[in-house]
Design a protein around this motif. Structure first.
Motif, PDB file in Angstrom:
ATOM      1  N   ASP A  20       3.669   2.325   2.517  1.00 17.42           N
ATOM      2  CA  ASP A  20       3.170   2.378   3.891  1.00 17.42           C
ATOM      3  C   ASP A  20       4.005   1.536   4.840  1.00 17.42           C
ATOM      4  O   ASP A  20       4.415   0.412   4.497  1.00 17.42           O
ATOM      5  CB  ASP A  20       1.725   1.857   3.946  1.00 17.42           C
ATOM      6  N   ARG A  21       4.215   2.046   6.048  1.00 20.97           N
ATOM      7  CA  ARG A  21       4.820   1.260   7.123  1.00 20.97           C
ATOM      8  C   ARG A  21       3.917   0.060   7.427  1.00 20.97           C
ATOM      9  O   ARG A  21       2.690   0.184   7.452  1.00 20.97           O
ATOM     10  CB  ARG A  21       4.979   2.135   8.362  1.00 20.97           C
ATOM     11  N   GLN A  52       0.826  -1.205   0.000  1.00 16.64           N
ATOM     12  CA  GLN A  52       0.000   0.000   0.000  1.00 16.64           C
ATOM     13  C   GLN A  52       0.861   1.257   0.000  1.00 16.64           C
ATOM     14  O   GLN A  52       1.978   1.273   0.521  1.00 16.64           O
ATOM     15  CB  GLN A  52      -0.948  -0.028   1.207  1.00 16.64           C
ATOM     16  N   ASP A  60       1.076   5.493   0.790  1.00 14.46           N
ATOM     17  CA  ASP A  60       0.481   6.527   1.632  1.00 14.46           C
ATOM     18  C   ASP A  60       0.207   7.803   0.827  1.00 14.46           C
ATOM     19  O   ASP A  60       0.410   7.851  -0.395  1.00 14.46           O
ATOM     20  CB  ASP A  60       1.365   6.824   2.855  1.00 14.46           C
ATOM     21  N   GLY A  61      -0.253   8.865   1.505  1.00 15.88           N
ATOM     22  CA  GLY A  61      -0.628  10.105   0.830  1.00 15.88           C
ATOM     23  C   GLY A  61       0.527  10.811   0.156  1.00 15.88           C
ATOM     24  O   GLY A  61       0.330  11.636  -0.741  1.00 15.88           O
TER      25      GLY A  61
END
Length: 223
Positions: free
Chosen positions: A129-130, A121, A123-124
């Motif tokens: 993503d972590r 995934q 992120d913004g």
């Protein structure tokens, strides 16, 4: 036969031998267990047994560094026994699923069937993503969508095939299986940026303070 070694507070390595060492990693957090890579098919039973014996919670997910067969071999057996999501970088998916041939290979081949893995995934800020205390970084070269995972709390970098190691020293990824060695060397600079205490590779033992070796490794690989 598989050997288990605790790497840090939250991380264990599981290793076996098939012409060369093959290593996968178990990462624990409050939710349970994340498996990084899945080695060869014969490792599936031992991986699941180790997770059960560890007693740190259930298997929650599998994260892949890339799609080569010695990194995804046990995935199918594991998810049949424990249905969990499997993640890989979206760039890697068409090569792994046989839609495209890996660079320098004559034809496409399926190392993991379509529908098993999904993309990591974003992120913004369009960064990966972590996941479970791990920060993924895209490090192409060995394969187009190769990813490493950095556990910043433990300061351990799980580097897949970004490097191999020899007697505790940084060594190049296996040339026979590396799509673009020049790009892989460029990606390797991330050890200088992250400054991990320990670098773990799939094929070889741990490298301590790898950033201290970066300049000599880079000079050797670019001369």
């Amino acid at each position: 036969m598989m050997k288990a070694t605790q790497v840090s507070e939250h991380i264990w390595s599981l290793s076996t031998w098939m012409l060369f060492p093959i290593r996968v990693w178990i990462v624990v957090d409050q939710e349970g267990v994340t498996l990084i890579d899945a080695g060869i098919p014969s490792m599936a039973k031992g991986i699941l047994q180790f997770i059960d014996q560890l007693g740190k919670g259930p298997l929650k997910r599998i994260l892949l560094t890339h799609g080569h067969s010695d990194h995804v071999g046990a995935v199918t057996r594991i998810v049949q026994a424990r249905p969990v999501p499997v993640y890989v970088h979206e760039i890697e998916m068409p090569f792994m699923e046989g839609k495209l041939a890996y660079p320098r290979r004559k034809k496409a081949g399926v190392s993991l069937a379509q529908g098993i893995a999904e993309p990591l995934q974003i992120d913004g800020q369009h960064q990966l993503d972590r996941v479970s205390g791990l920060i993924p970084y895209l490090t192409p070269g060995h394969s187009p969508g190769h990813v490493i995972y950095y556990h910043d709390e433990d300061q351990v970098l799980l580097a897949g095939d970004l490097f191999t190691s020899k007697k505790g020293r940084l060594n190049r990824p296996m040339p026979m299986f590396t799509a673009d060695m020049q790009e892989a060397v460029k990606s390797g600079e991330i050890v200088n940026r992250l400054q991990p205490k320990v670098l773990e590779v799939a094929h070889g033992g741990p490298v301590h303070a790898p950033a201290e070796q970066w300049s000599s490794y880079f000079a050797k690989m670019t001369k």
